[in-house]
Design a protein around this motif. Sequence first.
Motif, PDB file in Angstrom:
ATOM      1  N   THR A   1       0.832  -1.205   0.000  1.00 59.49           N
ATOM      2  CA  THR A   1       0.000   0.000   0.000  1.00 59.49           C
ATOM      3  C   THR A   1       0.864   1.251   0.000  1.00 59.49           C
ATOM      4  O   THR A   1       0.662   2.182  -0.790  1.00 59.49           O
ATOM      5  CB  THR A   1      -0.942  -0.010   1.218  1.00 59.49           C
ATOM      6  OG1 THR A   1      -1.880  -1.083   1.079  1.00 59.49           O
ATOM      7  CG2 THR A   1      -1.690   1.310   1.345  1.00 59.49           C
TER       8      THR A   1
ATOM      9  N   TRP B   1      -0.690   4.075   6.858  1.00 62.25           N
ATOM     10  CA  TRP B   1       0.033   3.938   5.587  1.00 62.25           C
ATOM     11  C   TRP B   1       0.929   5.158   5.342  1.00 62.25           C
ATOM     12  O   TRP B   1       1.992   5.040   4.721  1.00 62.25           O
ATOM     13  CB  TRP B   1      -0.886   3.655   4.398  1.00 62.25           C
ATOM     14  CG  TRP B   1      -1.877   4.681   3.946  1.00 62.25           C
ATOM     15  CD1 TRP B   1      -3.228   4.616   4.056  1.00 62.25           C
ATOM     16  CD2 TRP B   1      -1.617   5.917   3.231  1.00 62.25           C
ATOM     17  NE1 TRP B   1      -3.826   5.727   3.504  1.00 62.25           N
ATOM     18  CE2 TRP B   1      -2.864   6.532   2.979  1.00 62.25           C
ATOM     19  CE3 TRP B   1      -0.457   6.554   2.803  1.00 62.25           C
ATOM     20  CZ2 TRP B   1      -2.985   7.759   2.315  1.00 62.25           C
ATOM     21  CZ3 TRP B   1      -0.567   7.780   2.139  1.00 62.25           C
ATOM     22  CH2 TRP B   1      -1.814   8.364   1.899  1.00 62.25           C
TER      23      TRP B   1
ATOM     24  N   GLY C   1      -7.171  -2.240   0.374  1.00 67.85           N
ATOM     25  CA  GLY C   1      -6.114  -1.261   0.169  1.00 67.85           C
ATOM     26  C   GLY C   1      -6.432  -0.349  -0.999  1.00 67.85           C
ATOM     27  O   GLY C   1      -7.597  -0.163  -1.370  1.00 67.85           O
TER      28      GLY C   1
END
Length: 494
Positions: free
Chosen positions: A170, A199, A292
């Motif tokens: 990701t 992330w 994702g």
Amino acid sequence: MHATIPDLMRHAASTYGTREFLRFPDTSLTFADADARSDGLAAALIDKGVRPGDRVAIMMDNVPGWPLSWLAVLKAGAVTVPVNVRYRAADLEHVLRDSGAVATLTTDEHAPHVPGTVYVLDAEHCGEHRGEHCGERPALTHEIANFQYTSGTTGFPKACMLTHDYWLRTARLIADQARLRDDDVMLIAQPYSYMDPQWATLFCLVGGIPLVVLPRFSASGFWASVREHGATITYVLGSMPLLLHKQPPHPHDRDNRMRLVLCSGIRPDLHRAFEERWGAPWRELYGSTESGPDLGMPIDAVETVGTGAMGLAYPGKEVTLAEETGEILVRGTPMMNGYWNHPEATAHAFRGGWYHTGDLGFRDEHGYIHHRGRLKDMVRRGGENISCAEVEGVLAEHPAVLQAALVPIPDDLFGELPKAFVQLRPGHAPDAETAGSIVAHARERLARFKIPEYVEFVAEFTLTPSSRIEKRHLLSPERDQRATPAIAIPKERS
């Protein structure tokens, strides 16, 4: 590519060392600092008996302890369970019980609300425990990095089992979309228990750049923070763009270093206005906790501004539309390993070999996919997904309630707000006092964003042949759903 998140942290520490990594209002940590402090905290967890595969919850605000705890839990070989600090009795107890968390890492503010084993961290000094350096231990890894809870269509949230590989892919996919540069500064304002700051943390580890973490989102202060910190990349979603747009124009609106705003659900009618006001391109990033990043728009795709196009599939992903319904279907990597403790829900979500997003779409002549509604029984309140079934279940526990149905109603600011239709048991009056009691009951058990904004009493519900409430009959298009006979619920005081 690195095998685990701790591998990436150690690589970044050795490569970027004394460069700034995490910037909070009163604290700044270098890459080497973060590695050493998370090592110390990991050693402390291991000393407390945390073992590979154990689940450890984190319930904190946006403080340095959050990312340091995440890294430490993973270095100990355990699985992180992020917990929303707004959770109350019902949703908090569900997450901790369902995940099987052996302990919760938290701060003084939230410790009284957390059942079970609790370790309280000093937000300013966490991780300074000088235990054995985790880098010198045998690798303690577990394929699953997070039990990331997300509101689905049935009952309480389910945990998406997200692997180290999921997170690393990701971060790299978004870094490629952003064309990450050595002089970039990433800024984030969402709570750390959400996907985005997590992330973003790895995104900055990949590029060796600073991550500026704001305590919370403030529409009036956001762009001032962008200017103060020299931010070049950010990510916003839900109601954030419209709240920013509603702020009075500022003479220094374009006086910033911002070169890319990533956003989920950019309003086509305001897209060009966003770019002109702040002088930076806004580009779509479409995805979900389960899958994702799925679709992204390249920075140079200027011809798509204002069209509503969400982009093309990321490398490693296939995105198509179901023939009969137009539902957006996804397969490839990254992807969750399924829902923890819910094999039937996992099988249903991945029927036919594709992840069924619950979103509807269409493809234009250029191949771009556009969003056109959803199939899921959910309310999308700003950036929050609310499971109608979860809220309905809590409302039905009130002694006055026979049945309840939660539905989304349109809202200019949040996109949708939750409205509850309630059928009362005999002997209870359909008045403001009863509505207030029902909502107070929900406030004690659910996060604030899940609480119905409006309550409307009905004599009875129309049912489907399978005896389920037929919600399509509840929302009459010819009247304002916020007006009488609906009862507006007073806002809870902070």
